[in-house]
Design a protein around this motif. Sequence first.
Motif, PDB file in Angstrom:
ATOM      1  N   LEU A 117      -9.340  18.500 -37.609  1.00  0.00           N
ATOM      2  CA  LEU A 117      -8.191  18.908 -36.800  1.00  0.00           C
ATOM      3  C   LEU A 117      -7.023  19.437 -37.627  1.00  0.00           C
ATOM      4  O   LEU A 117      -6.002  19.819 -37.065  1.00  0.00           O
ATOM      5  CB  LEU A 117      -7.713  17.719 -35.953  1.00  0.00           C
ATOM      6  CG  LEU A 117      -8.755  17.081 -35.038  1.00  0.00           C
ATOM      7  CD1 LEU A 117      -8.151  15.905 -34.301  1.00  0.00           C
ATOM      8  CD2 LEU A 117      -9.310  18.098 -34.064  1.00  0.00           C
ATOM      9  N   LYS A 118      -7.172  19.424 -38.962  1.00  0.00           N
ATOM     10  CA  LYS A 118      -6.122  19.909 -39.856  1.00  0.00           C
ATOM     11  C   LYS A 118      -4.823  19.114 -39.703  1.00  0.00           C
ATOM     12  O   LYS A 118      -3.726  19.655 -39.824  1.00  0.00           O
ATOM     13  CB  LYS A 118      -5.849  21.401 -39.625  1.00  0.00           C
ATOM     14  CG  LYS A 118      -7.087  22.277 -39.650  1.00  0.00           C
ATOM     15  CD  LYS A 118      -7.869  22.135 -40.951  1.00  0.00           C
ATOM     16  CE  LYS A 118      -9.114  23.021 -40.935  1.00  0.00           C
ATOM     17  NZ  LYS A 118      -9.962  22.822 -42.151  1.00  0.00           N
ATOM     18  N   ILE A 166     -12.254  10.080 -32.976  1.00  0.00           N
ATOM     19  CA  ILE A 166     -11.599  11.387 -33.053  1.00  0.00           C
ATOM     20  C   ILE A 166     -11.890  12.216 -31.803  1.00  0.00           C
ATOM     21  O   ILE A 166     -10.984  12.791 -31.190  1.00  0.00           O
ATOM     22  CB  ILE A 166     -12.049  12.141 -34.317  1.00  0.00           C
ATOM     23  CG1 ILE A 166     -11.507  11.440 -35.571  1.00  0.00           C
ATOM     24  CG2 ILE A 166     -11.581  13.596 -34.283  1.00  0.00           C
ATOM     25  CD1 ILE A 166     -12.070  11.979 -36.865  1.00  0.00           C
ATOM     26  N   TYR A 167     -13.162  12.284 -31.412  1.00  0.00           N
ATOM     27  CA  TYR A 167     -13.524  13.091 -30.250  1.00  0.00           C
ATOM     28  C   TYR A 167     -12.994  12.490 -28.953  1.00  0.00           C
ATOM     29  O   TYR A 167     -12.645  13.222 -28.017  1.00  0.00           O
ATOM     30  CB  TYR A 167     -15.048  13.273 -30.178  1.00  0.00           C
ATOM     31  CG  TYR A 167     -15.538  14.422 -31.021  1.00  0.00           C
ATOM     32  CD1 TYR A 167     -15.765  15.666 -30.463  1.00  0.00           C
ATOM     33  CD2 TYR A 167     -15.744  14.273 -32.383  1.00  0.00           C
ATOM     34  CE1 TYR A 167     -16.208  16.736 -31.235  1.00  0.00           C
ATOM     35  CE2 TYR A 167     -16.177  15.321 -33.171  1.00  0.00           C
ATOM     36  CZ  TYR A 167     -16.405  16.555 -32.592  1.00  0.00           C
ATOM     37  OH  TYR A 167     -16.831  17.613 -33.363  1.00  0.00           O
ATOM     38  N   THR A 168     -12.920  11.168 -28.884  1.00  0.00           N
ATOM     39  CA  THR A 168     -12.307  10.545 -27.710  1.00  0.00           C
ATOM     40  C   THR A 168     -10.846  10.939 -27.610  1.00  0.00           C
ATOM     41  O   THR A 168     -10.336  11.238 -26.523  1.00  0.00           O
ATOM     42  CB  THR A 168     -12.436   9.009 -27.777  1.00  0.00           C
ATOM     43  OG1 THR A 168     -13.818   8.638 -27.764  1.00  0.00           O
ATOM     44  CG2 THR A 168     -11.752   8.352 -26.575  1.00  0.00           C
ATOM     45  N   ASN A 300       0.999  14.071 -31.234  1.00  0.00           N
ATOM     46  CA  ASN A 300       1.056  15.110 -30.221  1.00  0.00           C
ATOM     47  C   ASN A 300      -0.073  16.123 -30.401  1.00  0.00           C
ATOM     48  O   ASN A 300      -0.701  16.548 -29.437  1.00  0.00           O
ATOM     49  CB  ASN A 300       2.404  15.842 -30.259  1.00  0.00           C
ATOM     50  CG  ASN A 300       3.555  14.949 -29.834  1.00  0.00           C
ATOM     51  OD1 ASN A 300       3.369  14.040 -29.031  1.00  0.00           O
ATOM     52  ND2 ASN A 300       4.742  15.212 -30.371  1.00  0.00           N
ATOM     53  N   THR A 301      -0.339  16.478 -31.650  1.00  0.00           N
ATOM     54  CA  THR A 301      -1.329  17.506 -31.934  1.00  0.00           C
ATOM     55  C   THR A 301      -2.739  17.050 -31.621  1.00  0.00           C
ATOM     56  O   THR A 301      -3.544  17.799 -31.074  1.00  0.00           O
ATOM     57  CB  THR A 301      -1.265  17.944 -33.418  1.00  0.00           C
ATOM     58  OG1 THR A 301       0.056  18.342 -33.695  1.00  0.00           O
ATOM     59  CG2 THR A 301      -2.240  19.081 -33.698  1.00  0.00           C
ATOM     60  N   ILE A 302      -3.059  15.790 -31.940  1.00  0.00           N
ATOM     61  CA  ILE A 302      -4.427  15.319 -31.760  1.00  0.00           C
ATOM     62  C   ILE A 302      -4.824  15.283 -30.286  1.00  0.00           C
ATOM     63  O   ILE A 302      -5.987  15.365 -29.935  1.00  0.00           O
ATOM     64  CB  ILE A 302      -4.615  13.921 -32.397  1.00  0.00           C
ATOM     65  CG1 ILE A 302      -6.091  13.638 -32.617  1.00  0.00           C
ATOM     66  CG2 ILE A 302      -3.986  12.825 -31.531  1.00  0.00           C
ATOM     67  CD1 ILE A 302      -6.338  12.435 -33.476  1.00  0.00           C
ATOM     68  N   GLN A 303      -3.825  15.187 -29.415  1.00  0.00           N
ATOM     69  CA  GLN A 303      -4.114  15.195 -27.992  1.00  0.00           C
ATOM     70  C   GLN A 303      -4.276  16.623 -27.452  1.00  0.00           C
ATOM     71  O   GLN A 303      -4.821  16.832 -26.384  1.00  0.00           O
ATOM     72  CB  GLN A 303      -2.996  14.481 -27.225  1.00  0.00           C
ATOM     73  CG  GLN A 303      -2.916  13.000 -27.566  1.00  0.00           C
ATOM     74  CD  GLN A 303      -1.730  12.322 -26.899  1.00  0.00           C
ATOM     75  OE1 GLN A 303      -1.269  12.751 -25.852  1.00  0.00           O
ATOM     76  NE2 GLN A 303      -1.253  11.264 -27.494  1.00  0.00           N
TER      77      GLN A 303
END
Length: 307
Positions: A117-118, A166-168, A300-303
Amino acid sequence: MNKKYIADFTLLFVAFVWGTTFVVVQNAISFLQPHTFNAVRFFMAALLLSVWLGVFLRDEIKAINKKLLLSGMAIGFWLFIGYACQTIGLVYTTSSKAGFITGLSVVLVPLLSFFILKIKPGIYAIIGVSIATVGLYLLTMSGTAILNIGDLLVFFCAIGFAMQIIYTGKYSSQYPSLSLTIIQISFVAILSSVCAFLFEDWQKAIQPEILFQREVVIALMVTSFLATAFAFLVQTYFQKYTSATHTALIFATEPVFAALTAFLFAGERMSVGGIIGSIFILLGMIFAEFPSKRKKAAENTIQEKAV
């Protein structure tokens, strides 16, 4: 109460549930082979949640589409890798070593999040992960550094669980929680069944003298309903309110709860190293919660990220 704190407490309870199942599963797989056990476990959980969906949330069925199916299968694939490797690994290694190696997912989540996800972890998250990893080592290592095939399998289990977290985190805010959970655990059940059919004596699962063994019944009831149906539905729903790294750190308390329940119900005594390790894990969680701009941006980004 803030939804983030509700999510934290609920995910902590999930870690507690999982922490009580290591010995239970190890007893059960002396009767049912690993893939067969997982197939029965996840089919029972999927059936329970499917009945709930059909009775109370029928509108969610209409929302099921190709993207939802693929997302659930992606999460389910990594969950299958995690449980398959962990359950088989427990045949060859000890629960304590398996607990530590599984806990390496705490380190792998921010590492894999960076590559996938950087998202760069903040300094406090790095410190927290490091402290928690030391704590896991002190708590669960059995006094030997010799690795065997079971240890290697459980390492791949840690990768699987890290990827599942991570995928969840990526999909949980995009789709209905119950539908996504059902697809996820149904796919695990299917993959486990295929492996059981190809590599194990799966017919033991339909032999009453084996299926109704006390150890097997207890393990299936606890793992199917509480540690699978409930736990993954809760994770899928609440992880949208927190980050993958934070979720991994909460789940790092799993071996702490395993040691505590062993002390309370099996009379096992925690060593000095185990007590220190428990404190380190808690300190790691506290450090990871120190505020930072990067941490807020990452949450915020991971969502928002999607494949």
